[in-house]
Scaffold this active site. Structure first.
Site, PDB file in Angstrom:
ATOM      1  N   GLU A  36       8.220  -4.509  11.161  1.00 27.30           N
ATOM      2  CA  GLU A  36       9.179  -3.152  10.904  1.00 27.30           C
ATOM      3  C   GLU A  36       9.104  -2.368  12.255  1.00 27.30           C
ATOM      4  OE1 GLU A  36       7.119   0.933   7.161  1.00 27.30           O
ATOM      5  OE2 GLU A  36       6.380  -1.407   8.251  1.00 27.30           O
ATOM      6  N   GLU A  76      -2.279  -6.243   8.025  1.00 28.76           N
ATOM      7  CA  GLU A  76      -1.407  -5.255   9.399  1.00 28.76           C
ATOM      8  C   GLU A  76      -2.418  -4.879  10.562  1.00 28.76           C
ATOM      9  OE1 GLU A  76      -0.658  -1.217   8.952  1.00 28.76           O
ATOM     10  OE2 GLU A  76       0.326  -1.141   6.716  1.00 28.76           O
ATOM     11  N   ASP A  98      -0.942  -5.841  -0.704  1.00 33.85           N
ATOM     12  CA  ASP A  98      -1.664  -5.576   0.407  1.00 33.85           C
ATOM     13  C   ASP A  98      -3.006  -5.003   0.481  1.00 33.85           C
ATOM     14  OD1 ASP A  98       0.480  -5.955   2.193  1.00 33.85           O
ATOM     15  OD2 ASP A  98       0.937  -3.347   2.033  1.00 33.85           O
ATOM     16  N   LYS A 131      -1.722  -9.632   2.041  1.00 36.01           N
ATOM     17  CA  LYS A 131      -1.216  -9.488   3.907  1.00 36.01           C
ATOM     18  C   LYS A 131      -1.960  -7.778   4.704  1.00 36.01           C
ATOM     19  CE  LYS A 131       3.176  -5.904   4.356  1.00 36.01           C
ATOM     20  NZ  LYS A 131       2.565  -5.198   4.546  1.00 36.01           N
ATOM     21  N   ASP A 185       0.892  -0.947  -0.331  1.00 39.08           N
ATOM     22  CA  ASP A 185      -0.287  -0.156   0.384  1.00 39.08           C
ATOM     23  C   ASP A 185       1.041   1.405   0.205  1.00 39.08           C
ATOM     24  OD1 ASP A 185       0.666   0.076   2.885  1.00 39.08           O
ATOM     25  OD2 ASP A 185      -1.032  -0.138   3.480  1.00 39.08           O
ATOM     26  N   SER A 186       2.061   0.842  -0.277  1.00 38.80           N
ATOM     27  CA  SER A 186       3.298   1.669   0.345  1.00 38.80           C
ATOM     28  C   SER A 186       3.025   2.744  -1.438  1.00 38.80           C
ATOM     29  CB  SER A 186       4.255   1.925   0.364  1.00 38.80           C
ATOM     30  OG  SER A 186       4.734   0.472  -0.564  1.00 38.80           O
TER      31      SER A 186
END
Length: 263
Positions: free
Chosen positions: A179, A112, A81, A110, A42-43
């Site tokens: 992270e 979070e 993501d 993925k 999502d970056s």
């Protein structure tokens, strides 16, 4: 590469290499390398669209970029993501979001954090969707974390992150990203889990590493966290190439006969 190879690499002490990828051209390049797998993170909202954080990533955006990467990635394993809040709604909407990414070309997704997600992770893995967890500095929770800073520095926070990692493993995750946490904590978690850990700003003791494509190639000149190593001064090479093109055009040296069609 498939999800079983992740555990095999951990068992064999072989580090796992992951890099982000957001477009077809980059995927074509990465398909010719020995990189283990690609992450459509999502970056992308920041790196490709210029937003200030990842909260602006949408499911539509993630599906669009996942589809582009899948068309160029060859046989590379693709993880995508789930974006902000796309998996914090009803079970039906959460599953539909995961389905959309998988049908766009992802081989795994993925998400979070562990809190509030464990039941969903179990449901998704039982439904045939491999899940990668993500702990530590999770940017989707940046406001509740008090900003972008190292996590797990206190004993209480460290124990919480370690327990979350164990919970993610128990829920069915095949790996977990760690992270921006202290090296020793990352080492401890990596040794405590059967599934591999993927570090980003978590030191060398994890079972693998992930970096943003533009960061490791030196294309992001205005953003360089402490953990990022630039392996190529890409922005200099690209800029020099453009300037050489400009000089060739202005001097009339391009296009020369070899680049022209004859009668």
């Amino acid at each position: 590469m498939n999800i079983f190879d992740f555990s095999k690499k951990k068992e064999n002490g072989e580090k796992i290499s992951i890099v982000t990828c957001y477009d077809y051209t980059s995927a074509r390049i990465l398909a010719q390398t020995s990189i283990d797998c690609l992450l459509v993170g999502d970056s992308v909202a920041m790196t490709m669209h210029g937003f200030k954080d990842t909260l602006s990533a949408t499911l539509e955006m993630m599906c669009f970029h996942t589809s582009a990467v899948s068309r160029g990635a060859g046989d590379k394993f693709i993880i995508s993501d789930l974006p902000f809040l796309s998996y914090r709604k009803s079970l039906t909407k959460n599953v539909s979001a995961a389905q959309a990414l998988m049908q766009a070309g992802a081989h795994a997704i993925k998400l979070e954090n562990a809190a509030g997600n464990l039941q969903l992770i179990r449901h998704l893995t039982e439904s045939g969707i491999p899940i990668m967890g993500h702990l530590g500095l999770t940017m989707q929770l940046m406001h509740t974390l008090g900003g972008l800073k190292v996590q797990g520095k206190t004993q209480e926070d460290a124990l919480h992150i370690k327990q979350d990692a164990l919970d993610l493993q128990a829920a069915g995750c095949f790996s977990v990203v760690l992270e921006c946490i202290p090296n020793q904590l990352a080492n401890d978690i990596s040794q405590s889990l059967l599934i591999p850990t993927i570090g980003i700003g978590a030191g060398p003791g994890t079972d693998g590493q992930v970096l943003v494509y533009q960061d490791l190639l030196g294309l992001n000149v205005d953003f360089k966290p402490k953990f990022v190593k630039t392996f190529v001064e890409g922005h200099v090479q690209v800029k020099d190439g453009i300037e050489e093109y400009v000089r060739a055009v202005k001097s009339g040296g391009y296009p020369s006969d070899e680049y022209c069609y004859g009668n």
